[in-house]
Scaffold this active site. Structure first.
Site, PDB file in Angstrom:
ATOM      1  N   GLU A  59       0.844  -1.217   0.078  1.00 20.45           N
ATOM      2  CA  GLU A  59      -0.106  -0.216  -0.051  1.00 20.45           C
ATOM      3  C   GLU A  59       1.090   1.074  -0.010  1.00 20.45           C
ATOM      4  OE1 GLU A  59      -2.240  -1.045   3.432  1.00 20.45           O
ATOM      5  OE2 GLU A  59      -3.382  -2.450   2.327  1.00 20.45           O
ATOM      6  N   ASP A 111      -0.289  -5.829   9.037  1.00 18.77           N
ATOM      7  CA  ASP A 111      -1.187  -4.979  10.068  1.00 18.77           C
ATOM      8  C   ASP A 111      -1.167  -5.276  11.414  1.00 18.77           C
ATOM      9  OD1 ASP A 111      -2.304  -3.882   7.740  1.00 18.77           O
ATOM     10  OD2 ASP A 111      -4.354  -4.868   7.868  1.00 18.77           O
TER      11      ASP A 111
END
Length: 591
Positions: free
Chosen positions: A337, A361
């Site tokens: 990302e 994450d």
């Protein structure tokens, strides 16, 4: 095109310049200190690429301005990026110090009684502080005899910690961060801050639209023979997992083959964009063959790419790993990302250890009570106070399965130069490739799925940027945790069981953000974090001090914290010292 040389470490033997007996009596001892330091570093440390570190010793001992200038001329011609000054005696402080303000520097003053090495160390450090050029102090805890040529363990630890961090600083300088795409789903880390890279890291940012990746794939700007090799390798080694998509979203065999091909092409093309590929020049594509001199990269992916094309999970996972169809090799640093700040944490970890990094994450805190409520089982061992679920859509390095083994046979992630092909194969065998979930990735793709073995020491890190303050670094040492299979399956299924999982238990101190596991999660500054193998938080702290990035959160023992000597003049609280010193000196490459 000539390959850029690796930075070297310069060793500066300094000496009392008085002739007629003083200097002459010290020449051999002083030069031997320099040689011993160089030998230690050459034996114990490698560059992140695996190459042996080269040390450059001044041609003569340095007694004053003339010899100091001669040393600097030699260092400048040999790409010296870090210096260590050594001496067993009194020398002339400001006349002999390294004055380059951007080069990490340390001084080892021999702890002996015959000559006052400690006195020079103190005088030289005072000069560094007064001139605003911080230096690291190295002084043995115990007195040594004048003829003792050994390097004490505490001195060795500081020399090596300084050298590792200093080489990381020097290796990043002049390189680039390749930003493929822009901001992903509003993630702040993908709002790439050029000033941060330029002022704190000495790097540039190369911004490239994702259409460049599309162009390279569509116009076959890649090595076609290598693509066939990559496909054959995937056919041999990829084990495919469950397709959890609804029937209307499942792809047929031909479609899956096209997704795999494009995923491998993405890996090849991002790699070529980072470091270049001379094969492209042979095809007449000279400009594309050069690459962008990138030491790290990020790929936006979501959503402007992934709504139409295969996601970046396979490409990122393979690039971040220590192996692919070309065998075992240095891992790349590619941030999911385009989270450039997590990419920087990955870059720090790779430069300090030579290992692959786990991008994840920081997804969920599971309290002991919640786990027992959901599974009917109690957490125990390292997990007894709760765990953090680290999981991402499949871009974590495959090394993260921890199927490599250390000298004691324990699971680990090794520097790439120590990894055998059998260990690489074991990591691949522990990984499933699951069709991407359509709701997230309409263009398809494959997500890697593995479970990190338990009991492995890790250091979790993250860089954040705070308006009005600048960058800060977070560090949490801890361990991976192995849960009973039934417990893992229940908890994993509540998120996404097609993605790689690491269950992480940070080491608690009972204070501040490490009061409990919940506090670690609550104080984490962003949605992403990086796992680096080992308890190496002290190395991160030293590196951050060199770059003038304050550490806002850590659980490293105070005795291991190693920062420039001038930090001590910025107050009595060591963490407050760090903030004040970083603010006082400003970023390393400030303009």
């Amino acid at each position: 095109m000539k390959k850029i040389s690796l930075p070297k470490i310069g060793i500066r033997p300094v000496i009392d310049g008085r002739r007629m007996g003083v200097r002459e009596s010290l020449e051999e001892q002083t030069m031997n200190m320099a040689k011993a330091t160089a030998a230690l570093i050459t034996e114990k440390i490698r560059h992140a690429c695996g190459a042996q570190v080269e040390c450059v010793i001044a041609d003569t001992c340095i007694a004053g301005m003339a010899e100091s200038a001669a040393c600097e001329e030699k260092f400048s011609s040999q790409n010296v990026g870090v210096t260590i000054t050594v001496t067993p005696c009194w020398c002339y402080g400001s006349e002999t110090i390294d004055m380059d303000p951007m080069r990490p520097k340390a001084i080892w003053g021999f702890n002996g009684t015959e000559r006052p090495g400690a006195v020079y160390l103190a005088a030289a450090l005072a000069a560094h502080s007064q001139k605003g050029i911080p230096a690291f102090s190295i002084y043995g805890h115990d007195v040594q005899d004048a003829d003792d040529t050994s390097i004490p363990a505490d001195v060795e630890e500081k020399l090596l910690r300084f050298a590792r961090a200093g080489l990381a600083v020097a290796s990043m300088k002049g390189k680039s961060y390749l930003s493929v795409g822009g901001v992903s789903m509003g993630i702040a880390g993908s709002i790439v801050d050029h000033n941060f890279f330029e002022s704190w890291l000495g790097m540039k940012v190369q911004a490239v639209d994702m259409t460049e990746l599309r162009r390279r794939i569509d116009q076959k700007i890649y090595d076609e023979a290598e693509l066939e090799m990559a496909l054959a390798w995937a056919d041999k080694n990829f084990r495919y997992g469950e397709d959890q998509n609804a029937s209307q979203y499942k792809r047929n065999e031909a479609q899956n083959r096209a997704v795999l091909k494009e995923s491998l092409l993405m890996a090849m093309c991002i790699r070529d964009m980072m470091q270049g590929n001379k094969t492209l020049a042979d095809k007449g594509l000279v400009e594309e063959s050069l690459g962008y001199n990138a030491i790290a990269a990020g790929f936006q992916g979501q959503r402007h790419w992934t709504d139409q094309y295969p996601n970046g999970d396979t490409a990122e996972a393979l690039l971040n790993s220590s192996f692919d169809w070309n065998g075992v090799r240095e891992p790349f640093v590619v941030a999911t990302e385009n989270d450039s700040l997590n990419g920087v944490a990955m870059l720090f970890g790779h430069q300090l250890t030579g290992t692959a990094q786990i991008f994840a994450d920081v997804r969920t805190y599971w309290s002991p009570e919640a786990v027992e409520r959901v599974t009917g089982q109690a957490l125990s061992g390292l997990a007894e106070h709760g765990i953090i679920h680290l999981i991402n859509s499949g871009s974590a390095a495959l090394d993260g399965a921890c199927k490599q083994r250390d000298s004691e046979g324990k699971p680990t992630m090794k520097p790439h130069w120590e990894i055998s092909q059998q260990e690489a194969d074991a990591c691949l065998a522990a990984t499933e490739w699951c069709p991407a979930i359509h709701e997230y990735f309409r263009g398809g793709g494959y997500s890697s799925r593995f479970l990190t073995e338990g009991g492995v020491p890790f250091t979790m890190t993250r860089v954040n940027i705070i308006k009005g303050l600048g960058p800060v670094l977070q560090i949490a040492e801890g361990w991976s945790v192995e849960l009973p299979k039934a417990m893992h399956d229940q908890l994993d299924a509540r998120t996404n069981s097609t993605w790689p999982t690491t269950w992480f238990a940070p080491r608690l101190t009972g204070k501040g953000p490490f009061t409990d596991v919940y506090s670690v999660m609550a104080n984490w500054g962003a949605n992403h974090g990086v796992l680096t193998i080992g308890h190496v938080g002290a190395d991160f702290i030293t590196l951050a001090a060199m770059l003038r990035i304050p550490v806002c959160m850590h659980n490293v023992e105070e005795a291991k914290i190693y920062r420039p000597s001038a930090w001590a003049a910025h107050g009595m609280d060591i963490e407050g010292q760090d903030y004040r010193a970083c603010q006082n000196y400003g970023p390393l490459y400030k303009r």
